[in-house]
Design a protein around this motif. Structure first.
Motif, mmCIF file in Angstrom:
data_model
loop_
_atom_site.group_PDB
_atom_site.id
_atom_site.type_symbol
_atom_site.label_atom_id
_atom_site.label_comp_id
_atom_site.label_asym_id
_atom_site.label_seq_id
_atom_site.Cartn_x
_atom_site.Cartn_y
_atom_site.Cartn_z
ATOM 1 N N VAL A 235 2.856 -2.637 -7.182
ATOM 2 C CA VAL A 235 3.461 -1.730 -6.204
ATOM 3 C C VAL A 235 2.409 -1.189 -5.231
ATOM 4 O O VAL A 235 2.751 -0.466 -4.293
ATOM 5 C CB VAL A 235 4.192 -0.556 -6.895
ATOM 6 N N GLY A 236 1.117 -1.498 -5.487
ATOM 7 C CA GLY A 236 0.061 -1.066 -4.570
ATOM 8 C C GLY A 236 -0.776 0.093 -5.066
ATOM 9 O O GLY A 236 -1.399 0.792 -4.262
ATOM 10 N N LYS A 237 -0.826 0.304 -6.389
ATOM 11 C CA LYS A 237 -1.599 1.430 -6.928
ATOM 12 C C LYS A 237 -3.094 1.278 -6.622
ATOM 13 O O LYS A 237 -3.742 2.207 -6.155
ATOM 14 C CB LYS A 237 -1.387 1.535 -8.451
ATOM 15 N N SER A 238 -3.630 0.085 -6.894
ATOM 16 C CA SER A 238 -5.066 -0.136 -6.658
ATOM 17 C C SER A 238 -5.391 -0.109 -5.164
ATOM 18 O O SER A 238 -6.439 0.407 -4.750
ATOM 19 C CB SER A 238 -5.497 -1.467 -7.276
ATOM 20 N N SER A 239 -4.487 -0.662 -4.354
ATOM 21 C CA SER A 239 -4.695 -0.623 -2.897
ATOM 22 C C SER A 239 -4.718 0.815 -2.394
ATOM 23 O O SER A 239 -5.510 1.171 -1.510
ATOM 24 C CB SER A 239 -3.587 -1.405 -2.181
ATOM 25 N N LEU A 240 -3.842 1.642 -2.965
ATOM 26 C CA LEU A 240 -3.797 3.053 -2.573
ATOM 27 C C LEU A 240 -5.105 3.756 -2.954
ATOM 28 O O LEU A 240 -5.668 4.507 -2.152
ATOM 29 C CB LEU A 240 -2.607 3.742 -3.245
ATOM 30 N N LEU A 241 -5.595 3.513 -4.167
ATOM 31 C CA LEU A 241 -6.868 4.104 -4.585
ATOM 32 C C LEU A 241 -7.986 3.696 -3.626
ATOM 33 O O LEU A 241 -8.760 4.539 -3.151
ATOM 34 C CB LEU A 241 -7.212 3.670 -6.012
ATOM 35 N N ASN A 242 -8.087 2.417 -3.350
ATOM 36 C CA ASN A 242 -9.150 1.917 -2.475
ATOM 37 C C ASN A 242 -9.092 2.560 -1.087
ATOM 38 O O ASN A 242 -10.108 2.921 -0.509
ATOM 39 C CB ASN A 242 -9.065 0.398 -2.345
ATOM 40 N N LYS A 243 -7.884 2.685 -0.553
ATOM 41 C CA LYS A 243 -7.738 3.237 0.801
ATOM 42 C C LYS A 243 -8.085 4.731 0.812
ATOM 43 O O LYS A 243 -8.692 5.238 1.759
ATOM 44 C CB LYS A 243 -6.299 3.027 1.288
ATOM 45 N N LEU A 244 -7.719 5.427 -0.242
ATOM 46 C CA LEU A 244 -7.997 6.865 -0.304
ATOM 47 C C LEU A 244 -9.489 7.155 -0.415
ATOM 48 O O LEU A 244 -9.996 8.098 0.198
ATOM 49 C CB LEU A 244 -7.254 7.496 -1.486
ATOM 50 N N VAL A 245 -10.209 6.343 -1.191
ATOM 51 C CA VAL A 245 -11.643 6.611 -1.373
ATOM 52 C C VAL A 245 -12.490 5.934 -0.307
ATOM 53 O O VAL A 245 -13.677 6.222 -0.164
ATOM 54 C CB VAL A 245 -12.116 6.190 -2.783
ATOM 55 N N GLY A 246 -11.889 4.988 0.448
ATOM 56 C CA GLY A 246 -12.578 4.397 1.579
ATOM 57 C C GLY A 246 -13.404 3.164 1.289
ATOM 58 O O GLY A 246 -14.162 2.714 2.144
ATOM 59 N N PHE A 247 -13.282 2.609 0.088
ATOM 60 C CA PHE A 247 -13.975 1.346 -0.212
ATOM 61 C C PHE A 247 -13.250 0.630 -1.352
ATOM 62 O O PHE A 247 -12.375 1.196 -2.009
ATOM 63 C CB PHE A 247 -15.448 1.590 -0.572
ATOM 64 N N GLY A 370 -0.035 7.432 6.483
ATOM 65 C CA GLY A 370 0.503 8.519 5.654
ATOM 66 C C GLY A 370 -0.433 9.057 4.579
ATOM 67 O O GLY A 370 -0.022 9.903 3.784
ATOM 68 N N LEU A 371 -1.688 8.617 4.556
ATOM 69 C CA LEU A 371 -2.570 9.020 3.456
ATOM 70 C C LEU A 371 -2.993 10.486 3.560
ATOM 71 O O LEU A 371 -3.097 11.176 2.544
ATOM 72 C CB LEU A 371 -3.801 8.119 3.413
ATOM 73 N N GLU A 372 -3.230 10.957 4.796
ATOM 74 C CA GLU A 372 -3.596 12.366 4.938
ATOM 75 C C GLU A 372 -2.439 13.271 4.522
ATOM 76 O O GLU A 372 -2.652 14.304 3.880
ATOM 77 C CB GLU A 372 -4.017 12.661 6.375
ATOM 78 N N GLU A 373 -1.226 12.873 4.896
ATOM 79 C CA GLU A 373 -0.065 13.667 4.484
ATOM 80 C C GLU A 373 0.075 13.658 2.962
ATOM 81 O O GLU A 373 0.396 14.687 2.354
ATOM 82 C CB GLU A 373 1.212 13.106 5.126
ATOM 83 N N LEU A 374 -0.199 12.501 2.342
ATOM 84 C CA LEU A 374 -0.129 12.415 0.878
ATOM 85 C C LEU A 374 -1.139 13.368 0.240
ATOM 86 O O LEU A 374 -0.807 14.109 -0.696
ATOM 87 C CB LEU A 374 -0.399 10.979 0.425
ATOM 88 N N LEU A 375 -2.359 13.385 0.743
ATOM 89 C CA LEU A 375 -3.380 14.272 0.191
ATOM 90 C C LEU A 375 -3.030 15.738 0.436
ATOM 91 O O LEU A 375 -3.282 16.599 -0.415
ATOM 92 C CB LEU A 375 -4.743 13.944 0.795
ATOM 93 N N ASP A 376 -2.429 16.039 1.591
ATOM 94 C CA ASP A 376 -1.992 17.410 1.871
ATOM 95 C C ASP A 376 -0.940 17.868 0.864
ATOM 96 O O ASP A 376 -0.976 19.008 0.378
ATOM 97 C CB ASP A 376 -1.426 17.513 3.289
ATOM 98 N N VAL A 377 0.009 16.984 0.562
ATOM 99 C CA VAL A 377 1.068 17.334 -0.393
ATOM 100 C C VAL A 377 0.480 17.519 -1.790
ATOM 101 O O VAL A 377 0.845 18.458 -2.512
ATOM 102 C CB VAL A 377 2.176 16.253 -0.395
ATOM 103 N N ILE A 378 -0.434 16.639 -2.180
ATOM 104 C CA ILE A 378 -1.095 16.776 -3.485
ATOM 105 C C ILE A 378 -1.815 18.120 -3.559
ATOM 106 O O ILE A 378 -1.707 18.855 -4.550
ATOM 107 C CB ILE A 378 -2.085 15.609 -3.709
ATOM 108 N N HIS A 379 -2.551 18.456 -2.505
ATOM 109 C CA HIS A 379 -3.286 19.723 -2.446
ATOM 110 C C HIS A 379 -2.330 20.906 -2.569
ATOM 111 O O HIS A 379 -2.584 21.860 -3.327
ATOM 112 C CB HIS A 379 -4.065 19.780 -1.128
ATOM 113 N N ARG A 380 -1.220 20.838 -1.834
ATOM 114 C CA ARG A 380 -0.245 21.941 -1.858
ATOM 115 C C ARG A 380 0.383 22.094 -3.244
ATOM 116 O O ARG A 380 0.569 23.212 -3.737
ATOM 117 C CB ARG A 380 0.841 21.694 -0.824
ATOM 118 N N GLU A 381 0.709 20.968 -3.888
ATOM 119 C CA GLU A 381 1.334 21.029 -5.210
ATOM 120 C C GLU A 381 0.388 21.599 -6.259
ATOM 121 O O GLU A 381 0.818 22.249 -7.206
ATOM 122 C CB GLU A 381 1.794 19.626 -5.640
#
Length: 461
Positions: A235-247, A370-381
């Motif tokens: 479903v893209g879990k590893s791709s999401l991790l890579n994109k969030l950390v930048g490598f 949408g990654l910044e929005e995802l991190l914003d929501v995580i931070h808010r939660e």
């Protein structure tokens, strides 16, 4: 940690092991000056071992006079030192072999190797700092974010200790009034009436309650939030991790079940340290290795602060996602509605019932949408919209002891509110509340408590 002797002179390498411009061997204790004179040859002929001054010269082996290294040496006479004892710092070139040779010579001249955290322990035992300030030294070194650094600095400067001392003084005043009312019942002391004692206790109660409310948020800023990335295979879990950390941290292929082990990586978002954990995909295990990886996920769930459920919006809901009904109630959750760069074949209302009320963010791990929005929501939660208050409780030890204090204060209020007031029992509850504060400040700390606190330090601090 064995019971330390304050008459020993202790020594340790104080800088990280490895190559560096400067390396430091530090000493504390009565032999500091004597050791300096035995191994240091100053460059200036008119040298005297003045306190709090750096001197340039050479470190020579005291037995044969062989050259070890050039050095800057600073002798500091107590009590104007970190430990309130005579101290010596020897700065040489930052190579581990040089530092180890200098340390060996120092030990041969009568010093002993310091235990972990023993320099800070001596600062505590000699009254320079209290126990919360000693703990703040370690927090300062281990800070993972700017917010954690600010909290550690304020605690080291005594902000928390000052607040605790204020609570302690008010509780002591309430105890004195309660004991006065017990000892001199015939005297009409207005302040010692139950109503006056009650007001004092309730003022501390409210202050304590507000401070304790900060613990869960402050702990996240101090220790970091553990975020599990969950979902079925591919479903893209590893791709999401890579994109969030930048490598490329996790291996990404089209083969289902590529991720077997837990893959962890850190990032910081708006001052909050986050540990992202990529996990094995949800499906019936295909082999023992995959089964082991899935068991690791279940174990990791116990320490997770938030779950990110990755959903492939371009495919129907796989039955494995139904497992979320058991896990969503356990932790805050966010849905990452992934692959929005493809044609969506799924609607949010088709998600399992457990995820229908969960915040949903549309993302594309491939495109980085949408990654910044995802991190914003995580931070808010996790921490809400408000910044950390000025006075926070970030230590589990502090939280436990202050909760004990608060529990005794609540019981005292309950007794005072009863028709008979029970002042003798009130006094006992107040004594127990003060005992919890004394333990927090280190005034009633036994060796086990000190060992637990200072064993986490490095040698040399």
């Amino acid at each position: 940690m064995s019971k330390p002797s304050l008459t020993d002179t202790i020594a340790a390498i104080a800088t990280p092991l490895g190559k560096g411009g400067i390396g430091i061997v530090r000493l504390s204790g009565p032999l500091s000056a004597q050791i300096a004179l035995k191994l240091f040859k100053p460059a200036r002929e008119d040298f005297s071992l003045a306190s709090h001054r750096f001197c340039f010269g050479k470190i020579l082996h005291p037995e044969n006079g062989s050259f070890i290294d050039e050095a800057m040496v600073a002798f500091m006479r107590g009590p104007r030192t970190y430990t309130r004892e005579d101290c010596l710092e020897i700065q040489v070139h930052g190579g581990i072999l040089v530092l180890q040779e200098v340390l060996d010579v120092v030990l041969s001249l009568g010093a002993r190797l310091a235990q972990p955290g023993e320099f800070t322990l001596r600062a505590f035992l000699n009254g320079r700092i209290d126990l919360p300030q000693a703990e703040a030294v370690l927090d300062l070194v281990e800070a993972k974010s700017g917010s954690a650094l600010r909290v550690a600095r304020e605690q080291l400067q005594g902000a928390l200790s000052e607040a605790i001392a204020n609570w302690q003084a008010i509780i002591q005043e309430a105890l004195c009034l309660a004991e006065a009312a017990i000892e001199f019942p015939e005297e009409d002391i207005p302040e010692a009436h139950p109503e006056g004692i009650l007001r004092l206790i309730q003022a501390v109660q409210e202050d304590l309650r507000k401070a304790l409310e900060s613990y869960s948020k402050a702990r996240l800023y101090k220790e970091g939030a553990v975020i599990l990335i969950l979902g079925p295979v591919n479903v893209g879990k590893s791709s999401l991790l890579n994109k969030l950390v930048g490598f490329e941290r996790a291996i990404v292929t089209e083969i289902p079940g590529t991720t077997r082990d837990l893959v962890e990586e850190f990032l910081e978002w708006k001052g909050l340290p986050i540990k992202l954990v990529d996990t094995a995909g949800m499906r019936p295990a295909q082999d023992p290795v995959e089964a082991l990886g899935q068991k690791l996920v279940e174990k990791k769930l116990e320490s997770a602060d938030l779950l990110v459920w990755v959903v492939d919006a371009s495919s129907p809901v796989p039955p494995e996602l139904g497992r979320c009904r058991d896990w969503v109630p356990m932790r805050p959750s966010v849905v990452a509605w992934n692959k929005i760069d493809l044609q969506e074949r799924l609607k949010p209302q088709e998600l399992p019932a457990a995820l229908l009320g969960v915040p949903l963010v549309r993302v594309s791990a491939l495109r980085g949408w949408g990654l910044e929005e995802l991190l914003d929501v995580i931070h808010r939660e996790l921490v809400g919209q408000q910044e950390l208050p000025e006075r926070v409780i970030a230590s589990t030890r502090h939280c436990v002891l202050l909760e004990q204090c608060l529990a005794h204060l609540k019981e005292a209020v309950k007794l005072l509110s009863s028709p008979k007031h029970w002042l003798e029992l009130v006094a006992e509850e107040l004594k127990q509340a003060l005992s919890a504060i004394d333990e927090l400040l280190g005034k009633e700390s036994d060796q086990e408590i000190l060992r637990a606190v200072f064993s986490r330090f490095c040698i040399g601090k």
